[in-house]
Design an enzyme around this catalytic site. Structure first.
Site, short mmCIF file in Angstrom:
data_model
loop_
_atom_site.label_atom_id
_atom_site.label_comp_id
_atom_site.label_asym_id
_atom_site.label_seq_id
_atom_site.Cartn_x
_atom_site.Cartn_y
_atom_site.Cartn_z
CE LYS A 148 40.76 -10.93 2.02
NZ LYS A 148 39.29 -11.04 2.02
CG HIS A 187 37.43 -13.17 4.68
ND1 HIS A 187 36.63 -12.22 4.06
CD2 HIS A 187 37.85 -13.99 3.69
CE1 HIS A 187 36.56 -12.47 2.77
NE2 HIS A 187 37.29 -13.53 2.51
CG ASP A 208 20.77 7.56 0.02
OD1 ASP A 208 20.11 6.85 -0.77
OD2 ASP A 208 20.42 7.76 1.19
CG HIS A 230 37.41 -11.38 -4.70
ND1 HIS A 230 38.24 -10.82 -3.75
CD2 HIS A 230 36.97 -12.54 -4.17
CE1 HIS A 230 38.32 -11.62 -2.70
NE2 HIS A 230 37.56 -12.68 -2.93
CG ASP A 267 57.84 2.86 8.26
OD1 ASP A 267 58.31 1.87 8.87
OD2 ASP A 267 58.40 3.37 7.27
CE LYS A 282 36.22 -9.52 -0.53
NZ LYS A 282 35.56 -10.61 -1.12
#
Length: 394
Positions: free
Chosen positions: A144, A142, A319, A312, A149, A314
């Site tokens: 990404k 999962h 704090d 979508h 470079d 995440k």
């Protein structure tokens, strides 16, 4: 009838044994934390901005482009990315693309052939093997990650497809969070990309030079998991919260450990805010989250549902000081099955930008209360036990 029944029983037993052994192996796998520094971190929350920035960096590449997505679509947006990659490969830039087999199964054979003909090295990640068919199908990559470079790195929630650019009318506007990183920390992303590539392909003898940061820089940590360690990591941060916790996730199926950590935080007087999408993009995920949401709201947590398209992102902020952005959702699949990577940072300037976006997202959300949960349809109520049973795989 007898032979057919025996075959079905045999398949069921095979699946159970395979999945149980796979889960046992994942529990014994190690999660990895890599600490480093960055010169600069850019926060990206809009699909058009993400693809514009990514492709600008791709076009400027001089040596290599390493790109990994869970979902690589054969649509306008996915092909736009592929066009740029093919162009750079034809110019002599080394381009390596890794796509999850299940998430990117829609890539056409002719598209892959066009990439390889241009000089792009392409491979699927997490291929399916016999006899571990059920486990290898279940365990997805999962992550990404893009590295350009050895100097620029990307990590976050965006994949390569129309919906992520806000071009799918089914979802409308797509809200996601991604990071663009410059500096030493890119080496850690490079390392993980090569680990994932070499799990299925040849070993790459690569010596990547990443410039040391100059001037002001921020420390970051990448937390890498393959079916274990994610749950414990999130719980530890939650357990250490003293004033506030903000969580954004498209799926909320946390399991008892993380849920109890949040409930205990509320008892300590910590403010807990959860942002979810109003609409679901997968079946049963809403039904599987209901009993957790009821507990959270009854304890005093605040739950908001994003109305302006699909949410979508995440993210977790502790704090107003520690921020976690990456690929892991607050669900059992991310905690116990998938390969994930998250970035934990303590950078006041970046955090200020992220909090500003979250504030805007909350203004475009509707607060969920117990009355609305109790008004669920009979169909939703009937699906509850099924969703709870299947929640480890959703």
């Amino acid at each position: 009838m007898g032979l057919g029944f025996a075959i079905i029983i045999g398949m069921v037993l095979w699946a159970i044994v395979d999945l149980v052994l796979g889960a046992r192996k994942r529990r014994n796998s190690l999660s990895i934390s890599r600490h480093s520094t960055t010169e600069k971190i850019d926060f990206i929350a809009d699909g058009e901005d993400f693809f514009e920035m990514l492709l600008k960096d791709v076009d400027a590449a001089e040596r290599h482009i390493h790109m990994m997505f869970y979902i690589f679509r054969d649509d306008e947006t996915g092909l736009r990315v592929i066009d740029h990659l093919c162009e750079k490969a034809s110019q002599g830039v080394r381009v390596i693309v890794l796509a999850d087999l299940a998430g990117s199964h829609g890539l056409k054979k002719k598209t892959i052939q066009r990439m390889t003909a241009s000089g792009v090295r392409f491979s699927y990640s997490r291929k399916i093997y016999f006899p571990r068919i059920f486990t290898t199908l279940n365990e997805r990559n999962h992550r990404k990650i893009t590295i350009i470079d050895g100097k620029i790195g990307y990590i976050g929630g965006f994949n390569a497809g129309n919906e992520y650019a806000g071009k799918d009318p089914k979802f409308g506007y797509w809200r996601d969070y991604h990071l663009r990183v410059i500096g030493e920390a890119v080496n850690d992303l490079q390392h993980q990309f090569l680990v994932d590539w070499q799990a299925e392909n040849e070993v790459i003898d690569d010596h990547i030079y990443t410039p040391l940061p100059t001037g002001n820089h921020a420390s970051v940590k990448f937390h890498i998991t393959n079916g274990s360690g994610g749950e414990e990591s999130f719980s530890s941060y939650i357990d250490g919260a003293t004033s506030s916790i903000v969580i954004g996730t498209p799926y909320y199926i946390p399991g008892r450990m993380v849920q109890n950590s949040l409930l205990n935080a509320i008892k300590r007087g910590v403010s807990v805010i959860l942002i979810l999408p109003m609409k679901a993009d997968h079946p049963l995920v809403k039904e599987a989250s209901f009993h957790y949401l009821v507990e959270l709201i009854q304890a005093g947590g605040k739950v908001y549902q994003y109305m302006n398209g699909f949410y979508h992102a995440k993210v977790m902020i502790i704090d107003d000081r520690i921020c976690d952005i990456g690929t892991a959702n607050f669900d059992q699949r991310s905690f116990h099955i998938n390969g994930e990577i998250n970035c934990i940072l303590e950078c006041p300037e970046v955090l200020k930008t992220i909090k500003k976006v979250i504030k805007m997202d909350l203004l475009q959300s509707e607060r969920l209360d117990l009355d609305r949960l109790k008004k669920r349809t009979i169909g939703n109520r009937l699906l509850d036990p099924i969703a709870r049973l299947l929640s480890p795989f959703l």
